[in-house]
Design a protein around this motif. Structure first.
Motif, short mmCIF file in Angstrom:
data_model
loop_
_atom_site.label_atom_id
_atom_site.label_comp_id
_atom_site.label_asym_id
_atom_site.label_seq_id
_atom_site.Cartn_x
_atom_site.Cartn_y
_atom_site.Cartn_z
N ALA A 95 0.82 -1.21 0.00
CA ALA A 95 0.00 0.00 0.00
C ALA A 95 0.85 1.26 0.00
N GLY A 96 2.16 1.08 0.00
CA GLY A 96 3.06 2.23 -0.11
C GLY A 96 3.22 3.00 1.19
N LEU A 97 2.72 2.43 2.30
CA LEU A 97 2.76 3.15 3.57
C LEU A 97 4.14 3.13 4.22
N LYS A 124 7.24 3.62 3.43
CA LYS A 124 8.33 4.58 3.33
C LYS A 124 8.06 5.89 4.08
N ILE A 127 5.48 6.18 6.61
CA ILE A 127 4.99 5.88 7.95
C ILE A 127 5.59 4.55 8.39
#
Lengths: 288, 400
Positions: free
Chosen positions: B252-254, B256, B258
């Motif tokens: 989900a790309g979170l 990097k 968070i």
């Protein structure tokens, strides 16, 4: 909830709903057309996931592994129907529950012997292993989009098969009156064997397709079994169209339930089922 | 199993023969004529099937490894095992425990992994007074409100595994965070342990998210995390759920913007399946890979030699359960009936564990270092000590 987040949640709902449809469609075929309560359906889903894990490792390519896995699943389906399921058609539902529950135990034990009890992962196919940024923090994996597209294509394929082909016509006729179809000279035994194999293949295919995002672990089939039955019951037993609508409804209920009603998130899906069954006891597209 | 039957009948034969043989004592070697004392019955109530099967096996392996290192005997007495598969089924917890305690009459009860099953076992242990050693389940009340003189733990309390994490996250500059876990007893205990530690150092949990157990459809809640824009995310997941969560969080790309933190269960025994998604994640736990502890190196070598497998944190806890039993038995010279004497010796003892030395608390839970670990390749590499000698607050425990 701002608009962007709302639309992302809608996307999440549709995506989850479509994957649910894929698992449940096989169940609605076997349950609705053959009248077999198949508790082992979740096991076929699990077998699919483990097949994807092994075959991807062996062949190296996810899509080829998928194709090979479907062949294996069809063979398993044909063999099972011939070995045990065909003795159940004339029997009470209780026998079917007992036997297919036994199958769950056998498959779990085989899984433990063959693959062990560890958690495994299946790599996302490299060509689709990238993400589209949606907000500054959030992005959407392209593989998930592809999964949804494949689910939609399969839904269309099944509609065509059941509504437009000769085989589909025989399947529909067989579900209404077994003896009549037989007396018209159609080999109903063979027909049921094919339907059962198709149902197994659909469940296994769902397990394989989902494996890169769901990962592969013991007991994974039991989790999808219950929600699959909910889909089939809400949609109307035997109705593929109903399964699609019900799966999407559950996708929305589950996603927004988690966000808006976190205290009762675990119940939302079942409340929806209760409400729909009060309104239409035979399910949305079920025949009265 | 046949062996033990054969041994039992041989023992009977020896007992009857002993009287006659005593007459000849003058000419025979002493050891031959002394009837052997009865074996110590060790009840192993652990999961050997189901999701936690691997954990039950690791605990059993390491327990038996210690016994083997001592020549198969503790305080001069041989051991026999009564093995029971608890299937991690809480519904059968009380029945199984009372069967192994009251029917099989074990001298010591070792188990288990699942906190729900443990709750039933604690009930039986408290009622029967049988000496009990918990080699995993972190169920807080076992050494808290339900603590008892005869119940010891060689693993951890849920609170203990994650309390140090808040301090670590603050040191990394994360003043706000989101929390996510499954909604069940262990998740609740982890949340409280984390919250207490994080808020004490001035951190603020901006969003706490709960998922019905064992649902693993995380997408909706990941979107919520992205919308809340915290500085970091703290979580508790284990096994299959941990694998999927770490992969989904990354996809989900979170990851990097968070960063993800958790206690060690997030990345223990799951790294091969998590692959690149887990790289760099920081976790806290009372064990780590490449710990600089001589006892650990020796343990790992011996375990690998005996079972052709690398040991994990569960194996360490099982090994320490056997060490603890040994200490108790030595103090009473193998007289298992002297439970009071054993308990006295086991209280306040310091165990030389592969995880590093730890001391038994007044509530019978380890006072141990919480390590900070980072995922590098397929290892949870030791980074430093997150909290020296962390002790569970043992709320509600009236002992000591």
């Amino acid at each position: 909830m701002d608009t962007a987040i709302f639309f992302i949640q809608v996307l999440n709902s549709v995506q989850y709903g479509l994957l649910l449809f894929l698992v449940a469609s096989g169940l609605t075929l076997i349950f609705g057309i053959m009248g077999i309560i198949n508790l082992a359906h979740g096991s076929f889903y699990m077998i699919g996931a483990y097949l994807a894990f092994s075959l991807t490792g062996l062949i190296g390519d996810f899509w080829l592994a998928l194709a090979a896995g479907v062949v294996v699943a069809v063979l398993i389906g044909l063999a099972l129907e011939w070995l045990v399921i065909r003795f159940l058609y004339d029997r009470d539902h209780l026998y079917q529950v007992l036997l297919t529950y036994g199958l769950i135990l056998i498959f779990e034990e085989c899984r433990s012997l063959l693959w062990g009890d560890d958690v495994h992962g299946v790599p996302v196919p490299p060509a689709l292993d990238f993400s589209i940024p949606l907000t500054e923090n959030l992005s959407y994996q392209v593989f998930r989009v592809a999964m949804s597209a494949i689910c939609l294509a399969l839904a269309a394929g099944m509609y065509w098969l059941i509504q437009k082909t000769r085989l589909g016509m025989m399947i529909r006729a067989g579900s209404v009156n077994r003896e009549m179809v037989q007396s018209l000279g159609i080999n109903i035994g063979l027909l049921y064997r094919v339907v059962f194999a198709l149902g197994v293949a659909l469940a296994a295919f769902a397990g394989m397709l989902g494996s890169p995002v769901s990962s592969v672990f013991p007991g994974m089939g039991n989790q999808v079994l219950i929600v699959s039955f909910v889909v089939v019951v809400i949609g109307g037993i035997g109705s593929v169209k109903g399964a699609l609508v019900a799966a999407l409804a559950i996708g929305f209920a589950d996603t927004f339930g988690k966000v808006l009603l976190p205290q009762i998130a675990g119940m939302v899906v079942y409340l929806l089922m209760a409400a729909i069954l009060l309104w239409r006891p035979q399910g949305i597209f079920g025949k009265a | 199993m046949n062996d033990s039957k054969a041994l039992a009948s041989r023992r009977r034969f020896l007992k009857t023969a002993a009287g006659g043989a005593a007459a000849a004592a003058g000419v025979l070697h002493a050891p031959f004529i002394i009837a052997q004392p009865a074996k110590i019955k060790v009840g192993l109530m652990l999961p050997y099937t189901g999701t936690y099967a691997a954990l039950g096996t690791a605990i059993t392996n390491a327990f038996k490894l210690y016994i083997a290192e001592k020549g198969g005997k503790l305080a001069g007495r041989e051991l026999e095992y009564v093995v029971l598969d608890d299937e991690s089924d809480p519904a059968k917890g009380v029945d199984n425990a009372s069967r192994i305690v009251n029917r099989d009459k074990v001298d010591v009860l070792v188990g288990t992994v699942h906190s729900g099953v443990q709750a039933g076992m604690v009930k039986v242990s408290r009622e029967s007074g049988v000496l009990s050693i918990i080699p995993n389940a972190g169920f807080g009340a076992a050494t808290g409100a339900l603590c008892a003189p005869n119940i010891f733990r060689t693993s951890f309390s849920n609170w203990q595994t994650i309390h140090a994490l808040g301090k670590v996250m603050m040191e990394k500059g994360h003043k706000t965070c989101a929390w996510i876990t499954h909604k069940y007893a262990a998740g609740q205990e982890m949340f409280e342990g984390f919250k207490e530690g994080y808020e004490k150092v001035g951190g603020r949990i901006v969003k706490d998210l709960w998922l019905p157990f064992p649902n693993v459809e995380f997408q909706a809640l990941l979107t919520e995390i992205a919308a809340a824009k915290p500085s970091a995310t703290a979580c508790f997941f284990a096994g299959g759920g941990a694998v999927k969560f770490v992969k989904d969080y990354d996809a989900a790309g979170l990851k990097k913007n968070i960063p993800l933190y958790g206690n060690g269960f997030l990345t223990d025994g799951t790294l091969q399946a998590q692959g690149a998604s887990a790289q760099g994640i920081l976790t806290t736990l009372h064990y780590a890979d490449s710990l600089n502890v001589p006892k650990d190196r020796e343990f790992r070598l011996n375990y690998a030699k005996a079972y052709k497998l690398q040991p994990d944190v569960y194996a360490v806890q099982g090994y320490d359960a056997a060490q603890l039993l040994d200490i108790g038995l030595k103090a009473v010279k193998g007289d298992m009936k002297n439970t009071k004497g054993m308990i006295k010796a086991m209280e306040g003892v310091t165990i030389d564990s592969p995880r590093g030395k730890w001391k038994m608390s007044k509530a019978h839970n380890p006072i141990q270092d919480s390590y900070l670990r980072q995922v590098v390749g397929e290892q949870n590499k030791f980074v430093g000590v997150a909290w020296k000698a962390l002790e569970d607050p043992a709320r509600g425990c009236k002992m000591g």
